[in-house]
Scaffold this motif. Sequence first.
Motif, short mmCIF file in Angstrom:
data_model
loop_
_atom_site.label_atom_id
_atom_site.label_comp_id
_atom_site.label_asym_id
_atom_site.label_seq_id
_atom_site.Cartn_x
_atom_site.Cartn_y
_atom_site.Cartn_z
N GLY A 94 0.81 -1.25 0.07
CA GLY A 94 -0.02 0.05 -0.06
C GLY A 94 0.88 1.31 -0.06
O GLY A 94 0.28 2.55 -0.23
N ALA A 95 2.08 1.13 0.17
CA ALA A 95 3.05 2.38 -0.07
C ALA A 95 2.76 3.03 -1.41
O ALA A 95 2.69 2.09 -2.18
N GLN A 96 3.11 4.17 -1.31
CA GLN A 96 2.71 4.72 -2.94
C GLN A 96 4.20 5.69 -3.07
O GLN A 96 4.78 6.30 -2.45
N LEU A 97 4.25 5.90 -4.61
CA LEU A 97 5.43 6.86 -5.08
C LEU A 97 4.75 7.59 -6.15
O LEU A 97 4.03 7.10 -6.95
N GLY A 98 4.53 9.21 -6.06
CA GLY A 98 3.94 9.83 -6.86
C GLY A 98 4.88 11.13 -7.38
O GLY A 98 5.64 11.40 -6.44
N ILE A 99 4.86 11.17 -8.60
CA ILE A 99 5.63 12.01 -9.23
C ILE A 99 4.76 13.27 -9.15
O ILE A 99 3.84 13.55 -10.08
N GLN A 100 5.24 14.50 -8.63
CA GLN A 100 4.57 15.71 -8.42
C GLN A 100 4.93 16.70 -9.76
O GLN A 100 3.94 17.21 -10.36
N GLN A 101 6.15 16.75 -9.93
CA GLN A 101 6.62 17.71 -11.20
C GLN A 101 7.84 17.07 -11.84
O GLN A 101 8.80 16.32 -10.83
N VAL A 102 8.14 17.47 -12.97
CA VAL A 102 9.51 17.33 -13.67
C VAL A 102 9.91 18.39 -14.35
O VAL A 102 9.36 19.15 -15.25
N GLU A 103 11.05 18.67 -14.00
CA GLU A 103 11.74 19.92 -14.52
C GLU A 103 12.78 19.33 -15.70
O GLU A 103 13.36 18.88 -15.42
N LEU A 104 12.30 19.96 -16.97
CA LEU A 104 13.49 19.94 -18.11
C LEU A 104 13.45 21.10 -18.86
O LEU A 104 12.45 21.75 -19.68
N SER A 105 14.58 21.94 -18.45
CA SER A 105 14.49 23.12 -19.14
C SER A 105 15.74 23.27 -19.99
O SER A 105 16.85 22.60 -19.77
N GLN A 106 15.73 24.36 -20.81
CA GLN A 106 16.92 24.49 -22.01
C GLN A 106 18.15 25.03 -21.22
O GLN A 106 19.16 24.57 -21.51
N LYS A 107 17.61 26.01 -20.19
CA LYS A 107 18.77 26.43 -19.54
C LYS A 107 19.71 25.57 -18.63
O LYS A 107 20.85 25.67 -18.62
N LYS A 108 19.16 24.41 -18.14
CA LYS A 108 19.69 23.38 -17.46
C LYS A 108 20.03 22.01 -18.16
O LYS A 108 20.36 21.16 -17.40
N TRP A 109 19.68 22.17 -19.28
CA TRP A 109 19.66 20.87 -20.06
C TRP A 109 21.18 20.26 -20.23
O TRP A 109 22.14 21.12 -20.48
N PRO A 110 21.64 19.14 -20.05
CA PRO A 110 20.72 17.90 -20.10
C PRO A 110 20.24 17.40 -18.66
O PRO A 110 19.71 16.49 -18.54
#
Length: 479
Positions: free
Chosen positions: A23-39
Amino acid sequence: MTKHLVKIIAAAVLVPSVALAAGAQLGIQQVELSQKKWPHAKGYVNVISTQGSPIQGLSQDLFKVYEGGNTDSSKILKVESLEAAQTGASIVIVVQASGAMMGIQEDIKKAVSAFVNGLGEKDQVAVVDYAESAETVSPFSDDKGDVAGKAGKITFTGKSFLLYDGLAQALSLYAAAAAPGKGGAAATLLPAAKAIIVISDGRDNGSATADEKVFSDASKRHIPIHCIGHSELDQDSLANLEVVAKRTGGTYKAAQTVDDINKGLTVIKDYINKMYVVQWKTTLDHDGKEHKIEIAMENEGGASLKSSVMVKTPDYIDWIKIGIWVAAILLVLIIAAAIYVVTRPKPPPVRFCAVCKRAQMPEWDVCLFCLKSAKARVICQKGATKGKTYPLVGKVVSMGSAPENSVRVMDGAVSGKHAGIAVDGNKFEIVDLGSKNGVLVNGKKTARRFLRNGDIITLGMTEFKFESTVAAPDDEAED
């Protein structure tokens, strides 16, 4: 040494408990992929136990990131809590401002003010209230004192309780922050970690916004809605808040007393701060398309928790990378050209006509023009240049071993300036130029004489045959 051993034992105990916790859970709230910090990429992840509390202290080795359907994890660079990363969070507090909450309004105001003032320096916070309508009390701001002051002025006199309109108003603040402002002002850059906290009794008596619309918008934006439920009247409606939390990936905290509101806010704050920030090096293309990213927590016991999101990568041309590739290609081409120049077969040297000095094909010593225009010639019959023909044109045709001679004789017994043939109309006279071994014509040594067609000239060990297309002169003489 003892502290280190304690950490190892604690880690060994913690990991199996997570692996076995059904019953434990893992949830992704947000993913950041920006040109400034790529890759470099960041994922904001909640790992929640069956009791609804954050699971802390998970090691970096447990996390995996799978991009675009790859079965091998991308390289994890760092894993830390949001609190340790100090990147901040963007939080909206939604308060039910109806008359039903009037009896505890001061307690709610104090609890909200204490929560706001206790946020970190990089946190952004906003406040929304709702009754007959939903209103923004304070937009997103990092000035915690100002936001707390505005929250303290909320009046709890409303006769309605439009819960879902209040939540929709909170969600709209994120969209408004991301949009350019008036006059082309830049969009507000909010921290990537997001959360909505609502203090309510769970009732709704006619919101224009459907509950499913709230659930859908919150899921699309990956914004969990945490609910603190307290009711002075109808306890049954609190179940609505449990549904809101469950459908949006948030938590529900029942506040039976006003003191429990403070406790609920503290627990939710801890929930937000204990979120994991997973940093990795992406292998995706920056093509502006949506790609699937899956973040998992795995261990040797075989149990795993997984969650995935679709993320749109930035669309841009990496001119620096292209420049490096172009430079590398040019360098390879330059090296290849240099190797070719050094190793390629050298063409035979271009020779010049021994008579007119014009450039000719390599295998010729005399150009065709001189050959055709000459009235006489000598042909090497014996020696290093056997078979070669030399036309007798010009005033004097020099013969010898030196390279500047018209007829160069490659013979060690021949002097540098050995002999010369003077040309006067139809007369061709050979003259010894003071050679060491002399000049032989038809086997006879001579200092000078006019040549006849067929005469054999010997210089050292080399023999030439004289051929002429004109008749020999009557006054031919020899010395």
